[in-house]
Scaffold this motif. Structure first.
Motif, PDB file in Angstrom:
ATOM      1  N   PHE A   1      42.464  41.212  37.062  1.00 51.88           N
ATOM      2  CA  PHE A   1      42.092  41.462  38.456  1.00 51.88           C
ATOM      3  C   PHE A   1      40.782  40.761  38.772  1.00 51.88           C
ATOM      4  N   ALA A   2      40.551  40.586  40.073  1.00 51.43           N
ATOM      5  CA  ALA A   2      39.257  40.112  40.557  1.00 51.43           C
ATOM      6  C   ALA A   2      38.479  41.337  41.022  1.00 51.43           C
ATOM      7  N   TRP A   3      37.165  41.302  40.820  1.00 47.01           N
ATOM      8  CA  TRP A   3      36.319  42.423  41.219  1.00 47.01           C
ATOM      9  C   TRP A   3      36.238  42.513  42.730  1.00 47.01           C
ATOM     10  N   ASN A   4      36.535  43.677  43.261  1.00 44.48           N
ATOM     11  CA  ASN A   4      36.244  43.984  44.657  1.00 44.48           C
ATOM     12  C   ASN A   4      35.339  45.214  44.645  1.00 44.48           C
ATOM     13  N   GLU A   5      34.849  45.600  45.794  1.00 37.57           N
ATOM     14  CA  GLU A   5      33.873  46.695  45.813  1.00 37.57           C
ATOM     15  C   GLU A   5      34.478  48.023  45.359  1.00 37.57           C
ATOM     16  N   ASP A   6      35.717  48.299  45.713  1.00 35.39           N
ATOM     17  CA  ASP A   6      36.333  49.557  45.287  1.00 35.39           C
ATOM     18  C   ASP A   6      36.490  49.614  43.771  1.00 35.39           C
ATOM     19  N   ARG A   7      36.945  48.520  43.184  1.00 35.27           N
ATOM     20  CA  ARG A   7      37.140  48.500  41.734  1.00 35.27           C
ATOM     21  C   ARG A   7      35.787  48.542  41.017  1.00 35.27           C
ATOM     22  N   LEU A   8      34.813  47.819  41.547  1.00 40.84           N
ATOM     23  CA  LEU A   8      33.482  47.832  40.935  1.00 40.84           C
ATOM     24  C   LEU A   8      32.857  49.221  41.036  1.00 40.84           C
ATOM     25  N   ARG A   9      33.034  49.868  42.173  1.00 46.49           N
ATOM     26  CA  ARG A   9      32.535  51.238  42.354  1.00 46.49           C
ATOM     27  C   ARG A   9      33.163  52.159  41.300  1.00 46.49           C
ATOM     28  N   ALA A  10      34.462  52.077  41.112  1.00 42.71           N
ATOM     29  CA  ALA A  10      35.149  52.900  40.116  1.00 42.71           C
ATOM     30  C   ALA A  10      34.678  52.559  38.706  1.00 42.71           C
ATOM     31  N   PHE A  11      34.466  51.274  38.421  1.00 44.62           N
ATOM     32  CA  PHE A  11      34.023  50.842  37.097  1.00 44.62           C
ATOM     33  C   PHE A  11      32.627  51.355  36.785  1.00 44.62           C
ATOM     34  N   VAL A  12      31.730  51.276  37.778  1.00 42.31           N
ATOM     35  CA  VAL A  12      30.367  51.753  37.567  1.00 42.31           C
ATOM     36  C   VAL A  12      30.369  53.269  37.321  1.00 42.31           C
ATOM     37  N   LYS A  13      31.290  53.976  37.949  1.00 38.15           N
ATOM     38  CA  LYS A  13      31.405  55.423  37.726  1.00 38.15           C
ATOM     39  C   LYS A  13      31.953  55.736  36.339  1.00 38.15           C
ATOM     40  N   SER A  14      32.942  54.961  35.893  1.00 34.69           N
ATOM     41  CA  SER A  14      33.586  55.249  34.613  1.00 34.69           C
ATOM     42  C   SER A  14      34.224  53.977  34.051  1.00 34.69           C
ATOM     43  N   PRO A  15      33.444  53.160  33.348  1.00 35.51           N
ATOM     44  CA  PRO A  15      33.953  51.879  32.846  1.00 35.51           C
ATOM     45  C   PRO A  15      35.230  51.997  32.016  1.00 35.51           C
ATOM     46  N   GLY A  16      35.326  53.009  31.186  1.00 37.44           N
ATOM     47  CA  GLY A  16      36.488  53.161  30.313  1.00 37.44           C
ATOM     48  C   GLY A  16      37.766  53.536  31.026  1.00 37.44           C
ATOM     49  N   LYS A  17      37.658  54.118  32.207  1.00 36.04           N
ATOM     50  CA  LYS A  17      38.862  54.447  32.971  1.00 36.04           C
ATOM     51  C   LYS A  17      39.426  53.229  33.683  1.00 36.04           C
ATOM     52  N   VAL A  18      38.554  52.329  34.112  1.00 39.27           N
ATOM     53  CA  VAL A  18      39.003  51.150  34.853  1.00 39.27           C
ATOM     54  C   VAL A  18      39.488  50.063  33.901  1.00 39.27           C
TER      55      VAL A  18
ATOM     56  N   LEU B   1      29.575  38.426  41.566  1.00 40.62           N
ATOM     57  CA  LEU B   1      30.517  39.347  40.921  1.00 40.62           C
ATOM     58  C   LEU B   1      31.670  39.738  41.836  1.00 40.62           C
ATOM     59  N   ILE B   2      31.371  40.051  43.104  1.00 40.31           N
ATOM     60  CA  ILE B   2      32.427  40.453  44.034  1.00 40.31           C
ATOM     61  C   ILE B   2      33.328  39.243  44.292  1.00 40.31           C
ATOM     62  N   GLY B   3      34.595  39.396  43.988  1.00 39.91           N
ATOM     63  CA  GLY B   3      35.561  38.313  44.137  1.00 39.91           C
ATOM     64  C   GLY B   3      35.795  37.514  42.871  1.00 39.91           C
ATOM     65  N   ARG B   4      34.994  37.726  41.849  1.00 38.74           N
ATOM     66  CA  ARG B   4      35.132  36.993  40.586  1.00 38.74           C
ATOM     67  C   ARG B   4      36.207  37.653  39.722  1.00 38.74           C
ATOM     68  N   GLN B   5      36.963  36.832  39.029  1.00 37.87           N
ATOM     69  CA  GLN B   5      37.973  37.328  38.097  1.00 37.87           C
ATOM     70  C   GLN B   5      37.287  38.059  36.941  1.00 37.87           C
ATOM     71  N   ALA B   6      37.771  39.230  36.594  1.00 38.57           N
ATOM     72  CA  ALA B   6      37.208  39.991  35.479  1.00 38.57           C
ATOM     73  C   ALA B   6      37.296  39.169  34.191  1.00 38.57           C
ATOM     74  N   GLY B   7      36.227  39.186  33.415  1.00 42.41           N
ATOM     75  CA  GLY B   7      36.218  38.499  32.129  1.00 42.41           C
ATOM     76  C   GLY B   7      36.211  36.993  32.208  1.00 42.41           C
ATOM     77  N   SER B   8      35.606  36.429  33.258  1.00 43.10           N
ATOM     78  CA  SER B   8      35.742  34.986  33.469  1.00 43.10           C
ATOM     79  C   SER B   8      34.471  34.156  33.329  1.00 43.10           C
ATOM     80  N   VAL B   9      33.326  34.754  33.054  1.00 38.16           N
ATOM     81  CA  VAL B   9      32.106  33.959  32.899  1.00 38.16           C
ATOM     82  C   VAL B   9      32.165  33.287  31.529  1.00 38.16           C
ATOM     83  N   SER B  10      32.180  31.969  31.518  1.00 36.55           N
ATOM     84  CA  SER B  10      32.420  31.224  30.278  1.00 36.55           C
ATOM     85  C   SER B  10      31.329  31.407  29.225  1.00 36.55           C
ATOM     86  N   GLU B  11      30.112  31.704  29.637  1.00 34.54           N
ATOM     87  CA  GLU B  11      29.006  31.813  28.673  1.00 34.54           C
ATOM     88  C   GLU B  11      28.940  33.181  27.988  1.00 34.54           C
ATOM     89  N   TYR B  12      29.829  34.097  28.347  1.00 36.20           N
ATOM     90  CA  TYR B  12      29.776  35.439  27.772  1.00 36.20           C
ATOM     91  C   TYR B  12      31.050  35.727  26.978  1.00 36.20           C
TER      92      TYR B  12
END
Length: 116
Positions: free
Chosen positions: A71-88, A49-60
């Motif tokens: 954007f690509a997922w980094n730890e700061d963005r993932l941390r913010a997303f886990v806290k509040s998915p709708g804000k990110v 997940l870390i470093g992967r482009q958001a929305g890029s897994v072909s099977e989903y």
């Protein structure tokens, strides 16, 4: 031990993968999978997940919001997303209210880092 006293935030910032596995099991595993045989289900698999482009897994089938997040997922963005998915990523389809405990998030990220 002295470092933990002098720098308490840094001492747990890396997280504990074993504790993160428990967080994953209680908060994430209902929808997501990790590991060698992980596949998408109700949510996408989270290997690499870390470093992967958001929305890029072909099977989903992602929401349009996630596919166009740009954007690509980094730890700061993932941390913010886990806290509040709708804000990110407004309009994403993840049905999750978010996590508030920073230590749980540190541990979860440490666990996810074990699945490159």
């Amino acid at each position: 031990m002295l470092a933990a006293v002098l720098f308490p935030v840094a001492a747990h910032a890396a997280g504990d993968p074993a504790a993160g596995e428990r967080v994953f099991a209680s908060k994430c595993a209902q929808c997501h999978r990790v590991g060698p045989s992980a596949r998408g289900g109700f949510g996408p698999q989270l290997n690499g997940l870390i470093g992967r482009q958001a929305g890029s897994v072909s099977e989903y089938r992602y929401s349009d919001a996630m596919k166009s997040a740009g954007f690509a997922w980094n730890e700061d963005r993932l941390r913010a997303f886990v806290k509040s998915p709708g804000k990110v990523v407004p309009g994403n389809k993840m049905l999750f209210w978010g996590m508030r405990d920073d230590k749980d998030i540190d541990d979860l990220l440490a666990y996810l880092r074990t699945f490159p």
